[in-house]
Scaffold this motif. Structure first.
Motif, PDB file in Angstrom:
ATOM      1  N   SER A  24     -16.071 -23.613 -18.286  1.00 29.75           N
ATOM      2  CA  SER A  24     -15.435 -22.641 -17.295  1.00 29.75           C
ATOM      3  C   SER A  24     -15.971 -23.277 -15.696  1.00 29.75           C
ATOM      4  O   SER A  24     -16.812 -24.054 -15.720  1.00 29.75           O
ATOM      5  N   SER A  25     -15.459 -22.755 -14.865  1.00 33.63           N
ATOM      6  CA  SER A  25     -15.697 -23.223 -13.499  1.00 33.63           C
ATOM      7  C   SER A  25     -17.396 -22.956 -13.193  1.00 33.63           C
ATOM      8  O   SER A  25     -17.770 -23.554 -12.600  1.00 33.63           O
ATOM      9  N   TYR A  75     -10.576 -26.952 -18.088  1.00 31.15           N
ATOM     10  CA  TYR A  75     -10.955 -25.171 -18.147  1.00 31.15           C
ATOM     11  C   TYR A  75      -9.747 -24.580 -19.112  1.00 31.15           C
ATOM     12  O   TYR A  75      -9.902 -23.716 -19.931  1.00 31.15           O
ATOM     13  N   GLN A  88     -10.375 -31.392 -14.108  1.00 32.40           N
ATOM     14  CA  GLN A  88     -11.236 -30.171 -14.345  1.00 32.40           C
ATOM     15  C   GLN A  88     -10.241 -28.917 -14.635  1.00 32.40           C
ATOM     16  O   GLN A  88     -10.838 -28.135 -15.389  1.00 32.40           O
ATOM     17  N   ASN A  89      -8.960 -28.797 -14.322  1.00 32.89           N
ATOM     18  CA  ASN A  89      -8.124 -27.680 -14.457  1.00 32.89           C
ATOM     19  C   ASN A  89      -7.757 -27.911 -16.011  1.00 32.89           C
ATOM     20  O   ASN A  89      -7.529 -26.848 -16.778  1.00 32.89           O
TER      21      ASN A  89
END
Length: 357
Positions: free
Chosen positions: A117-118, A111, A107-108
């Motif tokens: 985006s989160s 991003y 996920q990071n």
């Protein structure tokens, strides 16, 4: 439209329409034909065992015993897989905890290197959760019914296949005489050779594949076990059986090993071990085991192997992909023995003796 165009157009339209109704009919008759075709292929595999038993037993008991032995073998495979699946389910909580940091890393990375985006991810989760609640609350009874129906259908088809196998083995002489009666006396010897050769193609291919699966299961188990993969026996057996699906099976098997090996444990050494294991074993399979154990008895061009697998998947799913090669091999034998169909036999095979400059 001139005469030549009409001569070409009519057979082409008939071929397209006939192919459409043929495959539509095969899809609709899947529940009946899939177990029957599977039983025919497996019955051809058991003929040598049945002939061996008939030296001391009559055909009825020999056919029954052969069928029971195959049933017990398949139940043993299911028991092994069920035991390994149970272990996997018991470890699911630990696996989720191990996978959690890896998912966060992915996920990071997304991003930082993509436009995601989160907030987008949270929005997707909320929408997905709402949708799952709506679908699960209103249709839980229907889902339960569908699940029970699927399990019942599988068990009935599974048992029905072995009933077919018994009758095919017990009455194989009657079926053979029936086929011979369809042809004139002058062609009976050629028809006998065709029947015997089709049986040999199925027997050689399936027997070779069975031996190959056993050897691959051992090799995969050793490699994945040394690599430190949890539930390595389950992964090894599944990956070995997936080789029944040419080309695609090895890729799926390696993907499963990577998912249940590296992602669930997160160690780089396991990732390297899985990649090395599948690379080495598939090299041994392609250049050592496959030529000597399976050989080229099923003489089908790779292009038509791929087409047969795709069509088999479209018609009967995974079972169609598994049956595609032996069925196509049997059809190729028939094509090569029927004078009017020999061009199709040449087209399907890898034989180049008929090439013309």
């Amino acid at each position: 439209m001139d005469k030549v165009q009409k001569t070409l157009l009519y057979p082409l339209v008939a071929l397209v329409v006939g192919a459409y109704f043929l495959f539509t009919g095969l899809v609709d008759a899947r529940g009946f034909l899939a177990p029957l075709v599977t039983a025919i292929i497996l019955a051809l595999l058991l003929i040598p065992l049945g002939n061996l038993m008939e030296r001391k037993l009559n055909r009825l008991f020999a056919s029954l015993l052969s069928t029971i032995l195959l049933l017990l073998f398949s139940l043993g495979i299911f028991a092994l897989l069920s035991f390994q699946v149970k272990n996997f389910v018991d470890d699911w909580g630990k696996i989720k905890e191990t996978m959690k940091p890896k998912i966060e890393q992915l996920q990071n990375y997304a991003y930082e290197h993509t436009a995601l985006s989160s907030e987008d991810l949270e929005k997707y989760k909320e929408e997905n959760d709402v949708q799952s609640i709506l679908t699960s609350s209103g249709n839980s009874g229907e889902k339960a019914f569908n699940f029970i129906n699927s399990v019942t259908s599988f068990i009935s088809n599974y048992l029905l296949t072995f009933i077919y196998i018994f009758f095919l083995l017990n009455y194989r002489k009657r079926f053979k005489i029936f086929i011979l009666k369809l042809f004139s006396k002058e062609r009976k010897q050629e028809v006998k050779r065709t029947i015997n050769q089709t049986a040999q193609v199925a027997q050689f291919y399936l027997r070779g594949k069975l031996i190959l699966i056993i050897i691959l299961s051992i090799l995969y188990s050793i490699g994945l076990g040394i690599s430190g993969v949890n539930n390595f026996i389950l992964i090894a057996v599944i990956a070995s059986f997936l080789t029944l699906i040419p080309f695609v099976g090895n890729i799926i098997g390696m993907g499963l090993a990577l998912i249940f090996g590296y992602l669930t444990q997160g160690e780089t050494s396991i990732l390297i071990g899985v990649i090395l294991t599948f690379t080495l074993v598939q090299f041994v399979e392609s250049y050592v085991l496959e030529p000597f154990i399976v050989g080229d008895k099923v003489d089908i061009h790779p292009f038509f192997v791929i087409l047969a697998i795709i069509l088999g998947n479209m018609v009967w799913g995974i079972m169609g992909m598994i049956l595609a090669i032996p069925v196509l091999g049997i059809l190729n034998v028939v094509f090569n023995h029927a004078p009017a169909l020999k061009p199709f036999g040449y087209l399907l095979s890898t034989d180049e003796d008929g090439d013309e400059d």
